[in-house]
Design a protein around this motif. Sequence first.
Motif, PDB file in Angstrom:
ATOM      1  N   ARG A  33     -62.778  55.614  44.808  1.00 23.90           N
ATOM      2  CA  ARG A  33     -62.254  56.975  45.023  1.00 23.90           C
ATOM      3  C   ARG A  33     -62.686  57.505  46.392  1.00 23.90           C
ATOM      4  O   ARG A  33     -61.996  58.310  46.990  1.00 23.90           O
ATOM      5  N   ASN A  34     -63.821  57.042  46.867  1.00 25.99           N
ATOM      6  CA  ASN A  34     -64.307  57.410  48.195  1.00 25.99           C
ATOM      7  C   ASN A  34     -63.909  56.282  49.147  1.00 25.99           C
ATOM      8  O   ASN A  34     -64.358  55.143  48.976  1.00 25.99           O
ATOM      9  N   PRO A  35     -63.094  56.562  50.170  1.00 24.53           N
ATOM     10  CA  PRO A  35     -62.634  55.470  51.037  1.00 24.53           C
ATOM     11  C   PRO A  35     -63.761  54.745  51.776  1.00 24.53           C
ATOM     12  O   PRO A  35     -63.657  53.541  52.035  1.00 24.53           O
ATOM     13  N   VAL A  36     -64.834  55.446  52.082  1.00 27.88           N
ATOM     14  CA  VAL A  36     -65.960  54.794  52.772  1.00 27.88           C
ATOM     15  C   VAL A  36     -66.610  53.769  51.845  1.00 27.88           C
ATOM     16  O   VAL A  36     -66.901  52.633  52.256  1.00 27.88           O
ATOM     17  N   TYR A  37     -66.826  54.153  50.588  1.00 28.43           N
ATOM     18  CA  TYR A  37     -67.394  53.209  49.624  1.00 28.43           C
ATOM     19  C   TYR A  37     -66.412  52.077  49.331  1.00 28.43           C
ATOM     20  O   TYR A  37     -66.817  50.923  49.167  1.00 28.43           O
ATOM     21  N   ALA A  38     -65.129  52.419  49.246  1.00 23.31           N
ATOM     22  CA  ALA A  38     -64.105  51.415  48.950  1.00 23.31           C
ATOM     23  C   ALA A  38     -64.085  50.324  50.022  1.00 23.31           C
ATOM     24  O   ALA A  38     -63.965  49.141  49.703  1.00 23.31           O
ATOM     25  N   ILE A  39     -64.211  50.732  51.270  1.00 24.06           N
ATOM     26  CA  ILE A  39     -64.215  49.770  52.374  1.00 24.06           C
ATOM     27  C   ILE A  39     -65.590  49.111  52.513  1.00 24.06           C
ATOM     28  O   ILE A  39     -65.697  47.906  52.735  1.00 24.06           O
ATOM     29  N   GLY A  40     -66.628  49.901  52.356  1.00 24.49           N
ATOM     30  CA  GLY A  40     -67.988  49.404  52.559  1.00 24.49           C
ATOM     31  C   GLY A  40     -68.434  48.368  51.547  1.00 24.49           C
ATOM     32  O   GLY A  40     -69.128  47.413  51.904  1.00 24.49           O
ATOM     33  N   MET A  41     -68.045  48.542  50.283  1.00 24.35           N
ATOM     34  CA  MET A  41     -68.500  47.612  49.247  1.00 24.35           C
ATOM     35  C   MET A  41     -68.092  46.166  49.533  1.00 24.35           C
ATOM     36  O   MET A  41     -68.946  45.280  49.573  1.00 24.35           O
ATOM     37  N   PRO A  42     -66.794  45.866  49.759  1.00 23.16           N
ATOM     38  CA  PRO A  42     -66.468  44.463  50.040  1.00 23.16           C
ATOM     39  C   PRO A  42     -67.031  43.972  51.377  1.00 23.16           C
ATOM     40  O   PRO A  42     -67.362  42.785  51.499  1.00 23.16           O
ATOM     41  N   LEU A  43     -67.168  44.869  52.351  1.00 24.05           N
ATOM     42  CA  LEU A  43     -67.768  44.463  53.630  1.00 24.05           C
ATOM     43  C   LEU A  43     -69.217  44.014  53.443  1.00 24.05           C
ATOM     44  O   LEU A  43     -69.626  42.960  53.937  1.00 24.05           O
ATOM     45  N   VAL A  44     -69.990  44.817  52.716  1.00 22.77           N
ATOM     46  CA  VAL A  44     -71.396  44.491  52.492  1.00 22.77           C
ATOM     47  C   VAL A  44     -71.526  43.243  51.624  1.00 22.77           C
ATOM     48  O   VAL A  44     -72.275  42.308  51.954  1.00 22.77           O
ATOM     49  N   LEU A  45     -70.789  43.199  50.512  1.00 23.42           N
ATOM     50  CA  LEU A  45     -70.881  42.045  49.613  1.00 23.42           C
ATOM     51  C   LEU A  45     -70.395  40.771  50.303  1.00 23.42           C
ATOM     52  O   LEU A  45     -70.985  39.698  50.133  1.00 23.42           O
ATOM     53  N   GLY A  46     -69.322  40.875  51.075  1.00 23.34           N
ATOM     54  CA  GLY A  46     -68.820  39.716  51.813  1.00 23.34           C
ATOM     55  C   GLY A  46     -69.819  39.213  52.838  1.00 23.34           C
ATOM     56  O   GLY A  46     -69.997  38.009  53.015  1.00 23.34           O
ATOM     57  N   SER A  47     -70.481  40.147  53.520  1.00 22.79           N
ATOM     58  CA  SER A  47     -71.504  39.754  54.496  1.00 22.79           C
ATOM     59  C   SER A  47     -72.666  39.052  53.822  1.00 22.79           C
ATOM     60  O   SER A  47     -73.171  38.039  54.324  1.00 22.79           O
TER      61      SER A  47
END
Length: 185
Positions: free
Chosen positions: A17-31
């Motif tokens: 629901r929060n676009p920052v979290y939506a984008i950040g979660m896969p970025l962090v987990l992928g890293s």
Amino acid sequence: MQSLQFALPTVLVDIPRNPVYAIGMPLVLGSLSGYPTSSVVKGLWYKALKKPALNPPRATFGIVWPVLYASMGYASHLAVKAYDANLSPTSRVDAYSGLKLYYIQLGMNLAWTPIFFGLKKKGLALVDIVSLVGTVFWMTAMLHGPTGGRSTYLLAPYCLWLSFATYLNTSFWWNNRTKTELKKD
């Protein structure tokens, strides 16, 4: 389309629901998932593999994957926005099912690197990526209607890259199928 018969935990609906979290979660987990890869590709096991004909330079992956993770994350944001909107019951079910598929594909995506590079199981990684491709195409189709096609623009490059990655994985498996491998670097 048929909905998937399980409910997501509330937190998995709330995160995008929060676009920052939506984008950040896969970025962090992928890293985190990909972090150990750099040492493996410098090691003896990877260097000894017969590479695919169209093997891109290593730097390509560090550019492509963050963009794809951000795009898929924002697509999850669009999915939950569509789910929350006053849509037809069918569109609401499709948006929710697409969000479920998002988390399924994210799990398969994050599992691929440890399977291929950590366990050095090219065949098992191939099973994972083929399943991943099917799930991502299904997710893209499910989210197309509820998001007015906006998620498709974000997910189409991911679909294309995964198709290419499947070629790479298949080639690594095929080219090295009879080779006795080093398990440790």
